[in-house]
Design a protein around this motif. Structure first.
Motif, short mmCIF file in Angstrom:
data_model
loop_
_atom_site.label_atom_id
_atom_site.label_comp_id
_atom_site.label_asym_id
_atom_site.label_seq_id
_atom_site.Cartn_x
_atom_site.Cartn_y
_atom_site.Cartn_z
N ALA A 1 -2.70 -27.06 -3.55
CA ALA A 1 -2.30 -28.27 -2.85
C ALA A 1 -1.95 -27.97 -1.39
O ALA A 1 -2.23 -28.76 -0.50
N GLY A 2 -1.34 -26.82 -1.15
CA GLY A 2 -0.97 -26.45 0.21
C GLY A 2 -2.21 -26.34 1.08
O GLY A 2 -2.21 -26.78 2.23
N ILE A 3 -3.26 -25.79 0.52
CA ILE A 3 -4.49 -25.63 1.30
C ILE A 3 -5.06 -26.99 1.66
O ILE A 3 -5.46 -27.24 2.79
N GLU A 4 -5.06 -27.89 0.69
CA GLU A 4 -5.52 -29.26 0.96
C GLU A 4 -4.78 -29.84 2.15
O GLU A 4 -5.36 -30.36 3.10
N LEU A 5 -3.48 -29.74 2.08
CA LEU A 5 -2.62 -30.33 3.10
C LEU A 5 -2.89 -29.69 4.47
O LEU A 5 -2.99 -30.38 5.49
N ALA A 6 -3.02 -28.36 4.48
CA ALA A 6 -3.23 -27.66 5.74
C ALA A 6 -4.52 -28.11 6.41
O ALA A 6 -4.55 -28.38 7.61
N TYR A 7 -5.59 -28.19 5.61
CA TYR A 7 -6.86 -28.63 6.19
C TYR A 7 -6.77 -30.07 6.68
O TYR A 7 -7.33 -30.43 7.70
N GLN A 8 -6.03 -30.86 5.93
CA GLN A 8 -5.89 -32.26 6.33
C GLN A 8 -5.22 -32.35 7.70
O GLN A 8 -5.69 -33.07 8.59
N VAL A 9 -4.14 -31.58 7.88
CA VAL A 9 -3.44 -31.59 9.16
C VAL A 9 -4.36 -31.07 10.28
O VAL A 9 -4.43 -31.63 11.38
N ALA A 10 -5.10 -30.02 9.97
CA ALA A 10 -6.00 -29.46 10.97
C ALA A 10 -7.05 -30.48 11.38
O ALA A 10 -7.39 -30.62 12.56
N GLN A 11 -7.56 -31.24 10.40
CA GLN A 11 -8.60 -32.22 10.71
C GLN A 11 -8.04 -33.40 11.50
O GLN A 11 -8.69 -33.92 12.38
N GLU A 12 -6.81 -33.78 11.18
CA GLU A 12 -6.21 -34.89 11.90
C GLU A 12 -6.09 -34.59 13.39
O GLU A 12 -6.13 -35.48 14.21
N HIS A 13 -5.90 -33.33 13.71
CA HIS A 13 -5.72 -32.97 15.12
C HIS A 13 -6.90 -32.16 15.64
O HIS A 13 -6.75 -31.35 16.54
N PHE A 14 -8.05 -32.41 15.06
CA PHE A 14 -9.24 -31.62 15.38
C PHE A 14 -9.54 -31.66 16.88
O PHE A 14 -9.51 -32.71 17.50
N ILE A 15 -9.77 -30.48 17.46
CA ILE A 15 -10.14 -30.41 18.88
C ILE A 15 -11.63 -30.11 18.96
O ILE A 15 -12.07 -29.03 18.56
N LYS A 16 -12.37 -31.05 19.47
CA LYS A 16 -13.81 -30.83 19.57
C LYS A 16 -14.04 -29.70 20.58
O LYS A 16 -13.38 -29.65 21.61
N ASP A 17 -14.97 -28.82 20.28
CA ASP A 17 -15.25 -27.64 21.11
C ASP A 17 -14.05 -26.72 21.25
O ASP A 17 -14.02 -25.85 22.12
N GLY A 18 -13.08 -26.90 20.41
CA GLY A 18 -11.92 -26.00 20.47
C GLY A 18 -11.89 -25.11 19.25
O GLY A 18 -12.85 -25.05 18.47
N VAL A 19 -10.79 -24.40 19.11
CA VAL A 19 -10.62 -23.53 17.95
C VAL A 19 -9.76 -24.28 16.95
O VAL A 19 -8.64 -24.67 17.25
N ASN A 20 -10.29 -24.52 15.78
CA ASN A 20 -9.54 -25.22 14.75
C ASN A 20 -9.45 -24.30 13.55
O ASN A 20 -10.46 -23.94 12.96
N ARG A 21 -8.24 -23.91 13.22
CA ARG A 21 -8.14 -22.85 12.23
C ARG A 21 -6.88 -22.97 11.40
O ARG A 21 -5.81 -23.31 11.91
N VAL A 22 -7.06 -22.72 10.11
CA VAL A 22 -5.92 -22.59 9.22
C VAL A 22 -5.65 -21.10 9.06
O VAL A 22 -6.56 -20.32 8.82
N ILE A 23 -4.39 -20.70 9.22
CA ILE A 23 -4.02 -19.30 9.03
C ILE A 23 -3.15 -19.20 7.80
O ILE A 23 -2.01 -19.68 7.79
N LEU A 24 -3.71 -18.63 6.77
CA LEU A 24 -3.00 -18.54 5.50
C LEU A 24 -2.30 -17.18 5.40
O LEU A 24 -2.94 -16.14 5.56
N ALA A 25 -1.00 -17.20 5.16
CA ALA A 25 -0.25 -15.95 4.99
C ALA A 25 0.38 -15.93 3.61
O ALA A 25 1.14 -16.83 3.26
N THR A 26 0.05 -14.94 2.85
CA THR A 26 0.55 -14.88 1.47
C THR A 26 0.55 -13.45 0.99
O THR A 26 -0.07 -12.58 1.58
N ASP A 27 1.26 -13.21 -0.10
CA ASP A 27 1.15 -11.90 -0.73
C ASP A 27 0.09 -11.96 -1.82
O ASP A 27 0.03 -11.11 -2.69
#
Lengths: 193, 816
Positions: free
Chosen positions: B487-513
């Motif tokens: 679910a966290g991944i879903e949410l993260a991508y959703q936030v990234a897409q909401e603020h998508f920067i065209k021609d920019g760097v759009n990235r989710v950085i997942l940190a976990t063990d």
């Protein structure tokens, strides 16, 4: 000596010192300040600012102890000031945003840390954390800072012989505990030599 | 007559090389007939070695970029600037430390007297110490002595900070001034001071005041008494690096002792393939010994098994096809296991990730080049198999200066489950990300999503101009709960897409063990989810933290599917390397789905072997299949692949004038390009080979079925490298290809980077105990690596040499 220009040589010297000692000094200072990284950063930055203002000749040859000593004194000043102020602010809810092992005294350990992580840190480091404050500090200066007895003495304002005793005692205690001896006495003894 | 006991601190001083020559000689004569004390010294040494190891592996934090810049900006100020009230008594002459006898005794006496006073609590004694501390940096005189000689040109920031420091010292002074004189132990309380130098007394007093509590003070007192009883207070020799004095046996014993409590020399055996039974020094750990190390970690790390590539003959298998890989996680994992004194699990050793951990000085494409990367090929003798040739294919991505980085829209997706609650995990995640934020520009955006028992948006996408908001949010994170990554991944991508920067760097950085609670989300679902999300133009970087329990295979797969890279972060330095030093590279993808296909010339090559990239292998027909996902290259990244080649009986050396291997080959400038449209069936229009047949595999350059082409026999070419890549936002691939000849270069003539990469590969093979390691030994690897160390600005290569040494201590302690 670099003859290009005194200013450039000076800059190079400061930058080299920064490169070399930034990490070790922070690692040391953060512990003195119970894991408060931001405070440690201020202290270390301040130490380098002071370094810039030193006549180079006055620190040449003992740059490392000089820097450690400045950091140590500034850190202790801060702690004293804090204790003095007794700020009525409630403790920050959670300090585990701090770097490194929560701090050196087990009391600040995250609850349950020991229980749920076999891999959290080695037994040895856990035991180091249990040593008296000053032994911890000399051991860190010695083995993390790679400083000589004499340099540690300069930093901590002790005699060299006193440093020798602290390090010896610290190591002997760790040895006993590592080998599981439950001897409550702290005087060192050879385990079944 | 020799009644020295093991309480003698000289034992430790001697073990650490802190005695001067005269003392050492005397001490050694005392040790001569004392087997027990010699054993004692060995034991001290081995513990010291272990302590050094452990303490050195603790993460070292760093200043913020701002602070560093502030220092650098001031660095060339002449030292005429003076802090208010600062005096220059920075260091007393060295002789000051030697007041033989006085200090110890004085301190003992003083302690005895000072103890009762100390019982009044620390805060107060602390204040007193301020007055007594004799050092350059004690708080300054009140600034009313306003000889404020600060330079007029202080930069704003620094000026403010100095101002603050000054205020602080004023406050301190006010505090000290409040302390009534009666609170202070009057100097006359120390009747014996007559003979003692002032500074000594002050120092001793300070010592006494510093001590936290009665118990510790008592212990200190005993120490001192013990010491002064010995009545020896002679100068000790400063040592440069005492640890180097530890001989290899004692280093080996360090680990051995951990397990067996004795100091018997370690035995060594080579084989260790049983995951459940870890080998230490060639012994399986007995049940009863399990307590002596921190859990059986290896079995908790999940690595996919690696089946090494074998030698293939070009006649049977003319093409070698694989996807590039810029991941570096394996190197960090190997390092971590070694630091813990364990032999790295063979399946955690991925040659290409070891090799690609390092930056190589390949030439990057110039701004006007047709392609976003450039390939550099070098061929020389293979060091571990001298009759073989080693081919290094190096690809370097276009460099983008930090200022030209497109705007960045990052979403940190952080695992805050209970297992992250460890120094090497969440705190390190926070530190690393704080540094990353420090390196972003005000137009960049950051959001933070956490997942554990539930997922939540901790911080909606925020411009970095509100840096403090972001850092504050990071700082407040804490761990606790169970993990459900989905679910966290879903949410993260959703936030990234909401603020998508065209021609920019759009990235989710997942940190976990790596602790995905797959009870809720099956791995397959998770991977499909990521695959699907990758299409949206939001890329994924996965960062593994912590020790053990790292679901490495999963993290790597997610990064692959998510068009990103995977790294394993075990120290703050590594965080710096991955998140900051390579940031522009890690964040800005310049080419995606990069595939390499190498065709070997059977007239020259008897057989070949690709080193590493086992889990990146592609079928030959995947090369032209644009639906097949492959690796990404970030700005400035270099990717290296090595082939070991067994030459055909007569090695045809190239005629002068053919592509010189050491020269970077300009992809595109002199090689045909083409765009293949869609999957498989490509319309080939190669200038060099107009008679190309249409097929899903590019026609072979050197053989018709069972017949060698003219080029094979006449060109002297060794192989041809073909590269396919897509633009970051493109769907069709571009082909670059160029032939490579072997100039017969010797090992000695090879470039430093070539030697270093070869050393790293050989090291990996030794760690894996590969059948292909040839004559490689740890010692040889160290020599090769040193030969290729080069400038090594950041010290990574030097660190590698230390890591080789470490592995040798663990796996082959006798050979040193």
């Amino acid at each position: 000596m670099d003859s290009s220009s005194p200013a450039t040589a000076q800059k190079q010297w400061v930058c080299d010192a920064l490169e070399r000692y930034e990490g070790p000094l922070l690692r040391y200072t953060v512990r003195l300040l119970n894991g408060d990284l931001e405070a440690a950063r201020d202290v270390v930055q301040d130490a380098f600012v002071r370094l810039i203002q030193q006549e180079r000749s006055s620190v040449q040859g003992h740059l490392a102890p000089w820097l450690y000593r400045v950091c140590r004194n500034r850190a202790l000043d801060r702690i004293r000031k804090e204790q003095r102020m007794q700020t009525s602010l409630p403790d920050a809810p959670d300090r585990n945003g701090r770097l490194g092992h929560a701090s050196d005294d087990g009391a600040r350990e995250e609850p349950g840390e020991q229980a749920q992580q076999p891999e959290a840190r080695s037994r040895l480091l856990v035991m180091v954390a249990d040593l008296p404050e000053r032994q911890r500090e000399v051991l860190r200066l010695k083995f993390q800072g790679d400083l000589s007895y004499r340099e540690i003495a300069e930093i901590m304002d002790l005699t060299v012989s006193h440093v020798g005793v602290l390090i010896h005692t610290g190591i002997q205690t760790l040895r006993q505990r590592m080998t599981g001896s439950t001897d409550p006495k702290r005087s060192a003894s050879i385990p079944n030599a | 007559m020799n009644d020295m006991t093991n309480n003698d601190p000289r034992l430790t001083a001697y073990a650490l090389g802190e005695l001067d020559d005269a003392e050492r000689a005397e001490f050694e004569s005392l040790l001569a007939d004392r087997q027990d004390l010699r054993a004692e010294v060995d034991a001290i040494r081995s513990l010291a070695g272990e302590l050094h190891e452990e303490l050195m592996s603790e993460p070292a934090p760093a200043l913020s970029g701002k602070q560093r810049d502030a220092i650098r900006a001031r660095a060339q100020d002449a030292p005429s600037l003076r802090l208010v009230g600062e005096d220059d008594r920075t260091f007393r002459p060295a002789a000051w430390w030697w007041r033989a006898g006085v200090s110890g005794a004085a301190a003992v006496l003083l302690l005895g007297v000072a103890l009762p006073m100390m019982m009044r609590g620390r805060g107060r004694s602390g204040e007193l110490a301020i007055e007594s501390r004799d050092n350059a940096l004690a708080p300054t005189e009140p600034t009313s002595a306003a000889g404020d000689s600060r330079g007029p040109d202080l930069s704003n920031e620094l000026g403010t900070q100095l101002e603050a420091a000054r205020r602080e010292s004023e406050e301190l002074h006010a505090i000290v001034d409040e302390v009534k004189p009666t609170d202070a132990p009057a100097e006359t309380a120390f009747p014996w001071q007559a003979g003692a130098p002032d500074s000594e007394l002050k120092k001793a007093k300070d010592d006494a005041l510093y001590i936290a509590g009665y118990v510790e003070a008592r212990e200190e007192l005993e120490d001192l008494q013990r010491w002064s009883d010995l009545n020896r207070d002679q100068p000790l020799r400063p040592s440069t690096n005492s640890i180097s004095l530890l001989d290899s046996t004692s280093r080996a014993q360090v680990r051995q002792r951990r397990l067996t409590q004795n100091l018997a020399p370690a035995r060594f055996a080579g084989e260790d393939d049983d995951e459940s039974q870890q080998l230490y020094y060639g012994r399986t750990v007995q049940e009863g010994e399990r307590d002596f190390f921190d859990g059986d970690l290896a079995s908790r790390d999940r690595f996919n098994p690696i089946v090494e590539n074998t030698f293939l003959a070009p006649i049977d298998a003319p093409l070698s096809t694989f996807s590039i890989d810029v991941d570096t996680a394996s190197y960090s994992m190997v390092r971590r296991q070694l630091r813990e004194g364990r032999r790295p699990s063979p399946d955690s050793v991925r040659l290409e990730e070891l090799i690609n951990y390092f930056d190589y000085d390949y030439e990057a494409p110039s701004p006007g080049d047709d392609h976003p990367f450039r390939a550099n090929v070098e061929v020389a003798a293979c060091p571990w198999q001298p009759e073989h040739r080693l081919v290094r294919i190096g690809i370097k991505g276009m460099e983008i200066p930090r200022d030209d980085r497109p705007a960045t829209n990052l979403v940190f997706l952080l695992d805050v489950s209970g297992s992250m609650n460890e120094p090497s995990k969440l705190p390190l995640v926070k530190q690393g990300l704080m540094r990353l934020v420090d390196n972003l520009t005000v137009d960049d955006r950051v959001a933070i999503v956490v997942y554990a028992g539930a997922s939540g948006l901790v911080l909606d996408s925020t411009f970095v101009s509100e840096r403090d908001t972001i850092l504050g949010a990071l700082d407040r994170l804490s761990a606790g709960g169970s993990t459900n990554g989905g679910a966290g991944i879903e949410l993260a991508y959703q936030v990234a897409q909401e603020h998508f920067i065209k021609d920019g760097v759009n990235r989710v950085i997942l940190a976990t063990d790596g602790d995905f609670n797959v009870g809720v989300t099956s791995q397959g679902d998770l991977i499909r989810l990521i695959e699907d999300k990758a299409k949206s133009g939001v890329f994924l970087t996965t960062l593994g933290f912590g020790m053990g329990n790292l679901n490495d295979a999963m993290l790597e797969q997610l990064a692959d599917k998510g068009n990103g890279m995977c790294a394993y972060i075990d120290t703050i330095e590594e965080a710096q390397k991955v998140l900051i030093d390579q940031m522009s590279g890690s964040l800005v993808t310049i080419a995606k789905d990069v595939k390499i296909q190498v065709e070997f010339n059977p007239a020259v090559v008897k057989s070949y072997r690709l080193l590493g990239y086992e889990n990146r292998a592609l079928a030959a027909q995947d090369f032209n299949d644009d639906t097949k996902d492959a690796g990404e290259i970030g700005a400035g990244h270099s990717v290296t692949a090595l082939y070991e080649i067994e030459p055909a009986a007569t090695l045809a050396l190239a005629e002068p004038g053919l592509a010189a291997p050491a020269e970077p080959s300009r992809g595109g400038a002199d090689h045909a390009l083409e765009s293949a449209e869609g999957a498989g069936a490509a319309a080939q229009q190669e200038a060099e080979q107009p008679d190309h047949a249409e097929s899903t595999i590019d026609p072979l350059r050197y053989q018709a079925p069972a017949v060698l082409t003219d080029l094979a026999t006449s060109s002297g070419e060794l192989l041809t490298v073909k590269l396919r890549y897509k633009q970051p936002d493109g769907d069709t691939s571009t082909l670059v290809e160029f032939p490579v000849a072997d100039q017969g270069k010797s090992w000695d003539a090879a470039s430093g980077d070539f030697k270093f990469a070869a050393a790293v590969a050989a090291y990996g093979m030794i760690l894996r105990d590969s059948a292909y390691k040839g004559s490689a030994t740890f010692n040889a690897v160290m020599d090769w690596a040193r030969a290729g160390e080069g400038a090594d600005k950041q010290g990574y290569r030097q660190q590698f040499v230390q890591l080789v040494d470490r592995a040798q201590q663990i796996m082959d302690p006798k050979s040193e």
